[in-house]
Motif scaffolding. Structure first.
Motif, PDB file in Angstrom:
ATOM      1  N   LEU A   2     -56.817  60.330 -37.413  1.00 24.57           N
ATOM      2  CA  LEU A   2     -55.721  59.829 -37.726  1.00 24.57           C
ATOM      3  C   LEU A   2     -56.129  59.450 -36.613  1.00 24.57           C
ATOM      4  O   LEU A   2     -55.388  60.598 -35.541  1.00 24.57           O
ATOM      5  N   PRO A   3     -54.815  58.618 -36.064  1.00 27.31           N
ATOM      6  CA  PRO A   3     -55.258  58.003 -34.388  1.00 27.31           C
ATOM      7  C   PRO A   3     -53.422  58.966 -34.062  1.00 27.31           C
ATOM      8  O   PRO A   3     -52.535  59.544 -34.826  1.00 27.31           O
ATOM      9  N   ASN A   4     -53.556  58.739 -32.652  1.00 27.68           N
ATOM     10  CA  ASN A   4     -52.259  59.662 -32.053  1.00 27.68           C
ATOM     11  C   ASN A   4     -51.234  59.195 -33.023  1.00 27.68           C
ATOM     12  O   ASN A   4     -50.973  57.860 -32.636  1.00 27.68           O
ATOM     13  N   GLY A   5     -50.150  59.774 -32.986  1.00 20.67           N
ATOM     14  CA  GLY A   5     -48.454  58.803 -33.322  1.00 20.67           C
ATOM     15  C   GLY A   5     -48.468  59.025 -34.371  1.00 20.67           C
ATOM     16  O   GLY A   5     -47.171  58.529 -34.757  1.00 20.67           O
ATOM     17  N   THR A   6     -49.366  59.618 -35.184  1.00 20.22           N
ATOM     18  CA  THR A   6     -48.896  59.363 -37.138  1.00 20.22           C
ATOM     19  C   THR A   6     -48.873  61.144 -36.977  1.00 20.22           C
ATOM     20  O   THR A   6     -48.941  61.871 -36.713  1.00 20.22           O
ATOM     21  N   GLN A   7     -48.707  60.881 -38.775  1.00 18.86           N
ATOM     22  CA  GLN A   7     -47.829  62.300 -39.102  1.00 18.86           C
ATOM     23  C   GLN A   7     -48.156  61.869 -40.329  1.00 18.86           C
ATOM     24  O   GLN A   7     -47.569  61.168 -40.602  1.00 18.86           O
ATOM     25  N   ILE A   8     -48.640  62.958 -40.797  1.00 22.44           N
ATOM     26  CA  ILE A   8     -48.748  62.871 -42.061  1.00 22.44           C
ATOM     27  C   ILE A   8     -47.326  63.655 -42.962  1.00 22.44           C
ATOM     28  O   ILE A   8     -47.008  64.522 -43.036  1.00 22.44           O
ATOM     29  N   ASN A   9     -46.998  62.622 -43.836  1.00 26.09           N
ATOM     30  CA  ASN A   9     -45.457  62.774 -45.035  1.00 26.09           C
ATOM     31  C   ASN A   9     -45.698  63.816 -45.746  1.00 26.09           C
ATOM     32  O   ASN A   9     -44.978  64.956 -45.750  1.00 26.09           O
ATOM     33  N   ASP A  37     -64.323  67.166 -45.368  1.00 24.09           N
ATOM     34  CA  ASP A  37     -63.895  66.836 -43.985  1.00 24.09           C
ATOM     35  C   ASP A  37     -62.620  66.183 -43.260  1.00 24.09           C
ATOM     36  O   ASP A  37     -62.839  66.605 -41.867  1.00 24.09           O
ATOM     37  N   GLY A  38     -62.300  65.814 -43.961  1.00 23.49           N
ATOM     38  CA  GLY A  38     -60.880  65.190 -43.373  1.00 23.49           C
ATOM     39  C   GLY A  38     -60.912  63.731 -42.737  1.00 23.49           C
ATOM     40  O   GLY A  38     -59.630  63.306 -42.491  1.00 23.49           O
ATOM     41  N   SER A  39     -61.701  63.302 -42.497  1.00 25.27           N
ATOM     42  CA  SER A  39     -62.186  61.847 -41.736  1.00 25.27           C
ATOM     43  C   SER A  39     -61.185  60.545 -42.812  1.00 25.27           C
ATOM     44  O   SER A  39     -61.234  60.970 -43.783  1.00 25.27           O
ATOM     45  N   VAL A  40     -60.948  59.841 -42.279  1.00 21.37           N
ATOM     46  CA  VAL A  40     -60.523  58.543 -42.975  1.00 21.37           C
ATOM     47  C   VAL A  40     -61.511  57.969 -43.371  1.00 21.37           C
ATOM     48  O   VAL A  40     -62.588  57.544 -43.126  1.00 21.37           O
ATOM     49  N   LEU A  41     -60.949  58.007 -44.769  1.00 21.99           N
ATOM     50  CA  LEU A  41     -62.492  56.668 -45.283  1.00 21.99           C
ATOM     51  C   LEU A  41     -61.942  55.219 -45.470  1.00 21.99           C
ATOM     52  O   LEU A  41     -61.892  54.308 -45.445  1.00 21.99           O
ATOM     53  N   ARG A  42     -60.156  55.204 -45.811  1.00 17.00           N
ATOM     54  CA  ARG A  42     -60.074  53.700 -46.095  1.00 17.00           C
ATOM     55  C   ARG A  42     -58.017  53.958 -45.596  1.00 17.00           C
ATOM     56  O   ARG A  42     -57.408  55.034 -45.670  1.00 17.00           O
ATOM     57  N   ARG A  43     -57.466  52.750 -45.569  1.00 17.50           N
ATOM     58  CA  ARG A  43     -56.427  52.608 -45.576  1.00 17.50           C
ATOM     59  C   ARG A  43     -55.777  51.655 -45.883  1.00 17.50           C
ATOM     60  O   ARG A  43     -56.369  50.531 -46.487  1.00 17.50           O
TER      61      ARG A  43
END
Length: 99
Positions: A2-9, A37-43
């Motif tokens: 996840l990019p800096n400045g993001t927060q999982i709600n 591994d927790g990598s972002v697959l889709r947004r």
């Protein structure tokens, strides 16, 4: 990642990977994360007047939510539209969740 400045709600239950509702500088989105591994697959971009909080779970690729109508819960399902770049979308690449 996840990019800096993001927060999982919150995490959204799913039958396959992990899904997370995320707060970003431009609003809210839902990210599909690899369970390995927790990598972002889709947004998935959430609509301007939506937070993504209504999504109860993801089952068989469909986002499931519920709406209260006249004292009864009505299930809603839809297949979301992807944002082209999972981590840093292009300015005109935003899509909203299909209802």
């Amino acid at each position: 990642m996840l990019p800096n400045g993001t927060q999982i709600n919150m995490l959204i239950p799913s039958d396959v990977n992990l899904y997370a509702r995320v707060s970003e500088a431009g609003g809210s989105s839902i990210h599909e994360l690899s369970s390995q591994d927790g990598s972002v697959l889709r947004r998935f971009q959430v609509g301007k007047n939506e937070s993504g909080a209504a999504v109860a779970c993801v089952n068989d690729g469909k986002f499931i939510s519920f709406r209260e109508v006249e004292g009864r819960l009505v299930p809603l399902s839809g297949i979301p539209e992807l944002v082209s770049d999972p981590v840093q979308p292009k300015p005109n690449a935003s899509s909203t969740l299909a209802k």
